[in-house]
Design a protein around this motif. Structure first.
Motif, PDB file in Angstrom:
ATOM      1  N   SER A   5       0.856  -1.197   0.000  1.00 19.03           N
ATOM      2  CA  SER A   5       0.000   0.000   0.000  1.00 19.03           C
ATOM      3  C   SER A   5       0.889   1.244   0.000  1.00 19.03           C
ATOM      4  CB  SER A   5      -0.876   0.024   1.256  1.00 19.03           C
ATOM      5  OG  SER A   5      -1.777  -1.052   1.266  1.00 19.03           O
ATOM      6  N   GLY A   6       0.630   2.139  -0.943  1.00 14.58           N
ATOM      7  CA  GLY A   6       1.481   3.315  -1.081  1.00 14.58           C
ATOM      8  C   GLY A   6       1.604   4.133   0.194  1.00 14.58           C
ATOM      9  N   CYS A   7       0.513   4.206   0.951  1.00 14.24           N
ATOM     10  CA  CYS A   7       0.523   5.036   2.172  1.00 14.24           C
ATOM     11  C   CYS A   7       1.527   4.505   3.202  1.00 14.24           C
ATOM     12  CB  CYS A   7      -0.875   5.120   2.767  1.00 14.24           C
ATOM     13  SG  CYS A   7      -1.643   3.527   3.105  1.00 14.24           S
ATOM     14  N   CYS A  13      -1.337   9.436   0.084  1.00 12.38           N
ATOM     15  CA  CYS A  13      -2.469   9.011  -0.740  1.00 12.38           C
ATOM     16  C   CYS A  13      -3.702   8.661   0.087  1.00 12.38           C
ATOM     17  CB  CYS A  13      -2.062   7.835  -1.627  1.00 12.38           C
ATOM     18  SG  CYS A  13      -1.276   6.437  -0.771  1.00 12.38           S
ATOM     19  N   LYS A  14      -3.636   8.821   1.404  1.00 10.17           N
ATOM     20  CA  LYS A  14      -4.812   8.542   2.238  1.00 10.17           C
ATOM     21  C   LYS A  14      -5.942   9.521   1.928  1.00 10.17           C
ATOM     22  CE  LYS A  14      -4.755   7.714   6.640  1.00 10.17           C
ATOM     23  NZ  LYS A  14      -4.427   7.687   8.089  1.00 10.17           N
ATOM     24  N   LEU A  37       1.769   1.137  -4.391  1.00  6.93           N
ATOM     25  CA  LEU A  37       0.624   1.542  -5.226  1.00  6.93           C
ATOM     26  C   LEU A  37      -0.567   1.873  -4.329  1.00  6.93           C
ATOM     27  CD1 LEU A  37       0.548  -1.265  -7.981  1.00  6.93           C
ATOM     28  CD2 LEU A  37       1.395   1.077  -8.262  1.00  6.93           C
ATOM     29  N   CYS A  38      -1.430   2.755  -4.807  1.00  8.32           N
ATOM     30  CA  CYS A  38      -2.676   3.076  -4.086  1.00  8.32           C
ATOM     31  C   CYS A  38      -3.867   2.773  -4.995  1.00  8.32           C
ATOM     32  CB  CYS A  38      -2.710   4.541  -3.673  1.00  8.32           C
ATOM     33  SG  CYS A  38      -4.307   5.002  -2.945  1.00  8.32           S
ATOM     34  N   GLU A  40      -7.037   3.251  -4.596  1.00  7.36           N
ATOM     35  CA  GLU A  40      -8.087   4.282  -4.682  1.00  7.36           C
ATOM     36  C   GLU A  40      -7.674   5.378  -5.655  1.00  7.36           C
ATOM     37  OE1 GLU A  40      -9.524   5.301  -0.700  1.00  7.36           O
ATOM     38  OE2 GLU A  40      -9.665   3.176  -0.224  1.00  7.36           O
ATOM     39  N   GLN A 103      -2.454  -2.185   3.848  1.00  8.36           N
ATOM     40  CA  GLN A 103      -2.837  -1.435   5.048  1.00  8.36           C
ATOM     41  C   GLN A 103      -4.126  -1.974   5.663  1.00  8.36           C
ATOM     42  OE1 GLN A 103      -1.612   1.135   6.920  1.00  8.36           O
ATOM     43  NE2 GLN A 103      -3.506   1.077   8.115  1.00  8.36           N
ATOM     44  N   SER A 106      -8.632  -0.809   5.690  1.00  2.97           N
ATOM     45  CA  SER A 106      -9.081   0.033   4.572  1.00  2.97           C
ATOM     46  C   SER A 106     -10.165  -0.672   3.746  1.00  2.97           C
ATOM     47  CB  SER A 106      -7.871   0.335   3.680  1.00  2.97           C
ATOM     48  OG  SER A 106      -8.260   0.580   2.356  1.00  2.97           O
ATOM     49  N   SER A 108     -10.342  -0.614   0.665  1.00  7.57           N
ATOM     50  CA  SER A 108      -9.630  -1.171  -0.491  1.00  7.57           C
ATOM     51  C   SER A 108      -8.618  -2.214  -0.060  1.00  7.57           C
ATOM     52  CB  SER A 108      -8.861  -0.069  -1.250  1.00  7.57           C
ATOM     53  OG  SER A 108      -9.728   0.806  -1.876  1.00  7.57           O
ATOM     54  N   CYS A 109      -7.748  -1.831   0.877  1.00  8.98           N
ATOM     55  CA  CYS A 109      -6.566  -2.633   1.210  1.00  8.98           C
ATOM     56  C   CYS A 109      -6.752  -3.529   2.432  1.00  8.98           C
ATOM     57  CB  CYS A 109      -5.377  -1.705   1.450  1.00  8.98           C
ATOM     58  SG  CYS A 109      -4.853  -0.794  -0.014  1.00  8.98           S
TER      59      CYS A 109
HETATM   60  S1  SF4 Z   1      -6.308   2.756  -0.720  1.00  8.46           S
HETATM   61 FE1  SF4 Z   1      -5.978   3.626   1.311  1.00  8.46          FE
HETATM   62  S2  SF4 Z   1      -4.901   2.026   2.442  1.00  8.46           S
HETATM   63 FE2  SF4 Z   1      -4.753   1.512   0.264  1.00  8.46          FE
HETATM   64  S3  SF4 Z   1      -2.824   2.467  -0.425  1.00  8.46           S
HETATM   65 FE3  SF4 Z   1      -4.439   3.953  -0.828  1.00  8.46          FE
HETATM   66  S4  SF4 Z   1      -4.445   5.229   0.994  1.00  8.46           S
HETATM   67 FE4  SF4 Z   1      -3.349   3.373   1.543  1.00  8.46          FE
END
Ligand code: SF4
Length: 154
Positions: A5-7, A13-14, A37-38, A40, A103, A106, A108-109
């Motif tokens: 997760s990019g964050c 990218c949050k 990578l993110c 979202e 992460q 989330s 997504s993640c």
């Molecule tokens: S979708 Fe959310 S948890 Fe996943 S990489 Fe992007 S900011 Fe981080």
């Protein structure tokens, strides 16, 4: 090489424009071991953006059309989440990556636990949309906490 997760690598990218930087991931990134990578952002959502949660199920349910992703403004962003998951998968397949560190919590993640769709901080069992798609395609997915524990980092 793993995707991450990019964050977790300090990319802002949050949803709130911040990150979840952890020095272990920065170290692995600098060693050329991680691709950040993110999903979202890959799905076309802006940063910052409204917080989102899965309503009516898990990421697997979203992919099956049984649940939706809704943001705090009440907008349905399901299609962006599905597109982001598909883009994420396409990139890692192209790169030959078969392992991910994502992460926790989330929509997504998230791996194993996600927020329940009530925006009240309650967790339920389930994966985020990207995690669900990766698992369907045989990618091994860690949540960041388990990965760090496995590496003796927390
Ligand atoms: S979708 Fe959310 S948890 Fe996943 S990489 Fe992007 S900011 Fe981080």
């Amino acid at each position: 090489m793993r995707v991450v997760s990019g964050c977790l690598c300090g990319i802002n990218c949050k949803y709130n424009g911040a990150n979840n930087r952890h020095e272990k991931f920065i170290k692995e990134l600098r060693a050329g071991q991680l691709l950040p990578l993110c999903p979202e952002q890959l799905g076309g959502l802006p940063t910052p953006r409204s917080a989102c949660e899965i309503v009516g199920g898990s990421g697997e349910d979203v992919l099956a059309g049984r649940a939706r992703v809704i943001n705090t403004a009440g907008e349905d962003v399901t299609e962006c989440f599905i597109k982001g998951a598909q883009e994420f998968l396409a990139i890692i397949k192209q790169a030959g990556i078969d392992e991910a560190v994502l992460q926790r919590r989330s929509p997504s993640c998230g791996v194993g636990k996600i927020y329940d769709g009530s925006f009240s901080g309650h967790l339920v069992s389930g994966d985020g949309v990207t995690t669900a798609l990766l698992k369907k395609h045989g990618i091994k997915v860690w949540n960041d906490e388990d990965y760090l524990q496995d590496k003796g980092e927390c």
